[in-house]
Design an enzyme around this catalytic site. Structure first.
Site, PDB file in Angstrom:
ATOM      1  N   GLN A  13       0.868  -1.178   0.000  1.00  0.00           N
ATOM      2  CA  GLN A  13       0.000   0.000   0.000  1.00  0.00           C
ATOM      3  C   GLN A  13       0.905   1.228   0.000  1.00  0.00           C
ATOM      4  OE1 GLN A  13      -2.674   0.163   3.362  1.00  0.00           O
ATOM      5  NE2 GLN A  13      -3.889   1.799   2.482  1.00  0.00           N
TER       6      GLN A  13
ATOM      7  N   VAL B 231       0.329   4.423  -0.513  1.00  0.00           N
ATOM      8  CA  VAL B 231      -0.197   5.595   0.198  1.00  0.00           C
ATOM      9  C   VAL B 231      -1.079   5.074   1.327  1.00  0.00           C
ATOM     10  CG1 VAL B 231      -1.622   7.676   0.027  1.00  0.00           C
ATOM     11  CG2 VAL B 231      -0.137   7.037  -1.873  1.00  0.00           C
TER      12      VAL B 231
ATOM     13  N   HIS C  48      -7.557   2.803  -0.623  1.00  0.00           N
ATOM     14  CA  HIS C  48      -7.839   3.056  -2.025  1.00  0.00           C
ATOM     15  C   HIS C  48      -8.057   1.733  -2.742  1.00  0.00           C
ATOM     16  CE1 HIS C  48      -3.408   2.863  -1.656  1.00  0.00           C
ATOM     17  NE2 HIS C  48      -3.375   2.416  -2.913  1.00  0.00           N
TER      18      HIS C  48
ATOM     19  N   HIS D 210      -8.135  -0.101  -6.405  1.00  0.00           N
ATOM     20  CA  HIS D 210      -7.667  -0.025  -7.786  1.00  0.00           C
ATOM     21  C   HIS D 210      -8.743  -0.597  -8.702  1.00  0.00           C
ATOM     22  CE1 HIS D 210      -3.325   0.590  -6.767  1.00  0.00           C
ATOM     23  NE2 HIS D 210      -3.705  -0.014  -5.656  1.00  0.00           N
TER      24      HIS D 210
END
Length: 137
Positions: free
Chosen positions: A91, A93, A97, A99
């Site tokens: 990961q 960041v 999130h 994808h």
């Protein structure tokens, strides 16, 4: 969160090629896409991993991910999508999130080896973002 790259994109203080901006989250092009049209969908609030997302936010967030997963092939002519979340390991960041990667049979993606590409420039990235945003309405 002040030092979070994705929080800055959500807040609008850092530019991104956004495809959707809704109460449930924001979707924007990955700057190092597996394939062009690779979208990252993030919740508006700062949470690091999927287990950190409040259960009450799951329907809205994954509803948005589902919309993006439907829009990407329709907008780009791909056959489908690969949808994935990393939690901590890989990961890049530390903000949740998801994808959404356009896929076509024979595209060369094997297992979890994700070769990366680049957009030719901002104009091409803007074009990809606009196509997906248009499909999302």
């Amino acid at each position: 969160m002040a030092d979070c790259l994705f929080c800055a994109i959500v807040a609008g203080s850092l530019p991104a090629f956004k495809v959707v901006d809704s109460p449930d989250g924001v979707g924007f092009l990955d700057t190092r896409p597996v394939f062009k049209g690779h979208v990252l969908v993030v919740p508006r609030q700062h949470v690091v991993t999927l287990p950190d997302l409040p259960p009450s936010d799951l329907p809205g967030y994954f509803g948005l991910v589902q919309r993006v997963a439907a829009a990407v092939p329709a907008a780009l002519g791909s056959q489908g999508t690969f949808v994935a979340i990393n939690n901590v390991v890989s990961q890049s960041v530390p903000h949740l999130h998801t994808h959404v990667v356009p896929r076509t049979k024979g595209d060369g993606l094997k297992g979890f080896f994700w070769p990366r590409t680049r957009y030719a420039g901002d104009e091409e990235a803007t074009d990809y973002a606009a196509k997906i945003a248009s499909e999302l309405g």
